[in-house]
Design a protein around this motif. Structure first.
Motif, PDB file in Angstrom:
ATOM      1  N   ILE A 140       0.835  -1.195   0.000  1.00 17.96           N
ATOM      2  CA  ILE A 140       0.000   0.000   0.000  1.00 17.96           C
ATOM      3  C   ILE A 140       0.874   1.250   0.000  1.00 17.96           C
ATOM      4  N   ILE A 141       0.596   2.164  -0.930  1.00 20.51           N
ATOM      5  CA  ILE A 141       1.202   3.502  -0.902  1.00 20.51           C
ATOM      6  C   ILE A 141       0.071   4.518  -0.860  1.00 20.51           C
ATOM      7  N   THR A 142       0.302   5.633  -0.181  1.00 17.51           N
ATOM      8  CA  THR A 142      -0.749   6.625   0.021  1.00 17.51           C
ATOM      9  C   THR A 142      -0.269   8.002  -0.387  1.00 17.51           C
ATOM     10  N   LYS A 143      -1.187   8.959  -0.356  1.00 17.49           N
ATOM     11  CA  LYS A 143      -0.837  10.332  -0.706  1.00 17.49           C
ATOM     12  C   LYS A 143       0.100  10.955   0.315  1.00 17.49           C
ATOM     13  N   ASP A 144       0.252  10.293   1.484  1.00 17.23           N
ATOM     14  CA  ASP A 144       1.207  10.784   2.479  1.00 17.23           C
ATOM     15  C   ASP A 144       2.650  10.563   2.026  1.00 17.23           C
ATOM     16  N   ASP A 212     -12.559   4.037  -0.610  1.00 21.85           N
ATOM     17  CA  ASP A 212     -12.650   3.195  -1.802  1.00 21.85           C
ATOM     18  C   ASP A 212     -11.832   1.922  -1.631  1.00 21.85           C
ATOM     19  N   PHE A 213     -10.642   2.055  -1.037  1.00 21.18           N
ATOM     20  CA  PHE A 213      -9.814   0.871  -0.802  1.00 21.18           C
ATOM     21  C   PHE A 213     -10.470  -0.080   0.193  1.00 21.18           C
ATOM     22  N   LEU A 214     -11.026   0.453   1.290  1.00 25.30           N
ATOM     23  CA  LEU A 214     -11.673  -0.400   2.285  1.00 25.30           C
ATOM     24  C   LEU A 214     -12.923  -1.056   1.715  1.00 25.30           C
ATOM     25  N   LEU A 215     -13.600  -0.384   0.795  1.00 20.54           N
ATOM     26  CA  LEU A 215     -14.752  -0.993   0.136  1.00 20.54           C
ATOM     27  C   LEU A 215     -14.318  -2.178  -0.720  1.00 20.54           C
ATOM     28  N   GLY A 219     -15.312  -6.296   0.055  1.00 24.31           N
ATOM     29  CA  GLY A 219     -15.994  -7.163  -0.889  1.00 24.31           C
ATOM     30  C   GLY A 219     -15.291  -8.470  -1.182  1.00 24.31           C
ATOM     31  N   LEU A 220     -14.076  -8.666  -0.646  1.00 20.03           N
ATOM     32  CA  LEU A 220     -13.316  -9.875  -0.968  1.00 20.03           C
ATOM     33  C   LEU A 220     -13.928 -11.178  -0.456  1.00 20.03           C
ATOM     34  N   HIS A 244      -6.965  -4.143   9.723  1.00 16.19           N
ATOM     35  CA  HIS A 244      -6.620  -5.472  10.241  1.00 16.19           C
ATOM     36  C   HIS A 244      -7.843  -6.389  10.254  1.00 16.19           C
ATOM     37  N   ARG A 245      -8.989  -5.861  10.670  1.00 20.45           N
ATOM     38  CA  ARG A 245     -10.198  -6.691  10.763  1.00 20.45           C
ATOM     39  C   ARG A 245     -10.730  -7.064   9.384  1.00 20.45           C
ATOM     40  N   LEU A 246     -10.748  -6.120   8.447  1.00 21.91           N
ATOM     41  CA  LEU A 246     -11.259  -6.411   7.111  1.00 21.91           C
ATOM     42  C   LEU A 246     -10.353  -7.390   6.374  1.00 21.91           C
ATOM     43  N   ALA A 247      -9.043  -7.282   6.595  1.00 22.06           N
ATOM     44  CA  ALA A 247      -8.133  -8.257   6.004  1.00 22.06           C
ATOM     45  C   ALA A 247      -8.399  -9.646   6.572  1.00 22.06           C
TER      46      ALA A 247
END
Length: 312
Positions: A140-144, A212-215, A219-220, A244-247
């Motif tokens: 993961i890379i972000t705008k930060d 958008d990423f968490l959505l 859905g996985l 962590h939970r969604l993964a």
């Protein structure tokens, strides 16, 4: 390890998973650490003090690996006064020096564990082979990140110089904007990791925002990935628990770092075990090669001796 027969989407729908977890059900499916890496390596530890006194492998990086290494900054992290005859503290060294040391240590482990182990099966009527294969990784890379994160560059170097052909790596660009990947250094980096050379065939996915990423991650469970449960590496400021939970719900795992201080833990996160059975050693070796892809030529390697200790 926890989990039992309950599916991960049900188990972690409301519960928060621990930092390290996993299970394998009776139908053979695995989730968490059992699907993401080699659980037995979690029990291994490196004698760092002994390692500092021993010669260490240094690989000659060429082609794409060399081009990727050039993306690491050579500027020292901190200006410090080192004692005469001693190197500067590790935390003060440049990303290039510090990063290549970690890359070489992991490459040494990957090439050292390249050969599969072959033996007789339990009933002595066939053969069995065990080997490490490349685990699917999601970075993961972000705008930060104004520059390419050091861990992402190191991962690309290891992919280019490591033993596995075409490792399944997905780069998630989150919130970088419509032109975020079209500017250097990201443009040059994406061109290298998608080039198909040196086994670099990364997939790049762009997400407009963290929501958008968490959505996508949410859905996985109903739309699983062909490479298996996702193993995520990266940070989500203020939302690490949700990540962590969604993964975990998708059957995978989220780690903040691909390169923890423990070298054997790096190997654990990079690989996952494969065990195959067949009628002969030739058959099981062929099946291992089919899982890992054709063998790559090992880069030239030389031994670097540590600095001698000063006499009192």
């Amino acid at each position: 390890f926890v989990g039992g027969e309950v599916k991960p989407a049900q188990l972690w729908s409301d519960l928060q998973p621990p930092l390290d977890f996993g299970s394998r059900t009776s139908d053979g499916s695995a989730h968490g650490a059992c699907a993401a890496g080699s659980p037995l390596l979690a029990l291994a530890r490196t004698d760092v003090a002994a390692l500092a006194r021993l010669p260490r492998a240094r690989f000659d990086l060429e082609g794409e690996a060399s081009d990727l290494a050039a993306l690491l900054s050579t500027a020292p992290s901190k200006e410090v006064l080192a004692a005469p005859g001693l190197p500067p503290p590790r935390w003060a060294r440049s990303a290039y020096d510090r990063g290549l040391e970690e890359v070489n240590d992991l490459l040494d482990l990957l090439w050292g564990f390249r050969e599969p182990l072959v033996g007789a099966s339990e009933d002595s009527c066939g053969s069995v082979a065990a080997a490490l294969t490349a685990a699917p990784k999601h970075l993961i890379i972000t705008k930060d990140s104004t520059d390419i994160p050091e861990e992402v560059v190191k991962a690309a170097i290891v992919c280019a110089a490591g033993p596995f052909a075409e490792e399944p790596v997905t780069l998630h660009a989150v919130g970088l904007g419509t032109k975020g990947l079209s500017k250097d250094p990201y443009r040059s980096f994406c061109r290298l990791v998608q080039s198909g050379r040196s086994g670099l065939s990364w997939t790049v996915l762009e997400h407009e925002s963290w929501a958008d990423f968490l959505l996508w991650l949410k859905g996985l469970p109903s739309n699983p990935l062909p490479t298996g449960p996702p193993v995520l590496f990266g940070k989500l400021r203020g939302m690490e628990a949700d990540l962590h939970r969604l993964a975990a719900r998708s059957g995978g795992l989220a780690w903040s770092s691909l390169f923890p201080p423990e070298p054997l833990d790096q190997l654990r996160r990079w690989c996952r075990p494969a065990v195959v059975r067949g009628s002969s050693p030739e058959e099981v070796l062929a099946r291992i090669e089919a899982l890992r892809g054709p063998a790559k030529a090992e880069p030239e390697v030389h031994v670097s001796a540590p600095m001698p200790e000063e006499e009192e």
